[in-house]
Design a protein around this motif. Structure first.
Motif: not given
Length: 375
Positions: A174-185, A240-249
């Motif tokens: 939330m902090l990174e998102n509010r500052k606009g510095t969040s990313n995919d990682m 069991v399950m895979l996670v793909g396409g984690v996108k911050q956009r």
């Protein structure tokens, strides 16, 4: 992005580039590769191979997970050990958070709302820190003597490894998102901690890339995260399950009831995720044995966009898998690859919302029980 391996050179039906991939399958031919490898197929190329996203989403994650029951997958439909743990998560995580892209209302700016949300999360973490098994006993079944040792151990794991990890990562996100510095990682780590909180063990997708020869080219898969069965047979880990396409956009998605997979178009996540599912199905836990005509496999996935997660499942016959692997650049109809396989999907769940998280706890705990072979 590199030129794809395969290219449609003849189509019996015209293809509108803006058309969603779930529409009636087009037939055509695929020629030799331009490059020796690509990381994913485009949605139109999946369409030609007969991999189609359903026109409508299933009614919920629980319904999607129940598709395994016909595979004798041993995922418990209901368990006295699952529902109490879901209630514990509901009890401690009863807060909503915001995206902070705009003011919530005229009287509340983003900074004010951020402070309110962080305070609510910290109050929940304090409640968890001070809780004991006895103080949450009322959330468990009336008669827990049969499973008390198990529930005590899982309560401690959820409390320290789960709730604290997710809560702290959520505040950071939330902090990174509010500052606009969040990313995919940052987004990827948030989803990892959420799934861990629900009992799943995960490994980085890059730890084992999958590949499949389609025609004369090799398609590779690079999922973000992979959840595998604890049971290792013949030195092979089953997925069991895979996670793909984690996108911050940011993607503006419609309401939960109106969502269709085409709402993700034109983002490349549709083709990328379909490729991940196709290549992972060779190592799926969920298989129905039988002859080539009757044998089937099922693989679960999740694609994450912003703070929203869409769960998926590819159900595919063994004959269809073999036909795709044996493709040599001829017309699909000539090869007999005229059957189709469905990719089912849920509506988006937002992990910032308590109500959405609540719907995910029990199904994901069911997957965790299967992963750890807990019945």
């Amino acid at each position: 992005m590199k030129q794809p391996i395969v290219n449609i050179v003849k189509q019996i039906m015209s293809v509108d580039a803006s058309s969603p991939c779930y529409k009636k399958r087009k037939t055509g031919s695929i020629i030799e590769e331009i490059n020796p490898k690509i990381s994913c197929l485009k949605e139109t190329e999946l369409d030609i191979l007969g991999l189609l996203y359903e026109k409508e989403h299933v009614s919920g994650l629980e319904v999607l997970l129940n598709k395994t029951l016909c595979y004798d997958s041993k995922i418990p439909k209901h368990s006295s050990k699952i529902q109490p743990l879901a209630r514990v998560l509901d009890y401690f995580l009863d807060f909503d958070a915001s995206e902070y892209q705009e003011a919530v209302d005229e009287g509340t700016d983003r900074v004010t709302r951020f402070k309110e949300d962080v305070n609510n999360i910290k109050l929940s973490l304090t409640k968890a820190k001070e809780a004991t098994f006895e103080t949450v006993r009322h959330l468990l079944l009336d008669d827990i003597s049969r499973d008390e040792d198990y529930l005590r151990g899982m309560f401690q794991a959820i409390k320290w490894n789960g709730i604290y990890g997710f809560g702290e990562k959520l505040i950071y996100f939330m902090l990174e998102n509010r500052k606009g510095t969040s990313n995919d990682m940052v987004c990827r780590q948030l989803f990892r901690d959420f799934l861990v909180m629900c009992g799943l063990n995960l490994m980085d997708g890059e730890s084992k890339n999958k590949s499949m020869k389609i025609g004369k080219s090799v398609v590779t898969s690079h999922p973000e995260l992979r959840c595998c069965s604890d049971e290792i047979t013949e030195l092979n880990m089953k997925t069991v399950m895979l996670v793909g396409g984690v996108k911050q956009r940011k993607v503006a998605l419609p309401s939960r009831h109106d969502f269709k997979i085409e709402d993700l178009y034109p983002y490349d996540i549709i083709g990328q995720h379909g490729t991940n599912l196709l290549l992972e199905i060779q190592d799926s836990c969920f298989e129905k044995t039988g002859d080539e005509e009757d044998g089937r496999s099922l693989v679960f996935g999740a694609m994450c966009v912003g703070t929203q997660v869409i769960f998926t499942a590819l159900d595919m016959s063994k004959s269809h898998i073999d036909a795709v692997k044996q493709l040599e650049g001829e017309d699909l109809d000539v090869l007999g690859v005229i059957e189709t396989s469905c990719i089912f999907y849920t509506r988006p769940y937002n992990i910032l919302k308590a109500a959405d998280r609540s719907e995910m706890y029990e199904p994901l705990l069911r997957l965790a029980c299967y992963q750890h072979q807990i019945t």
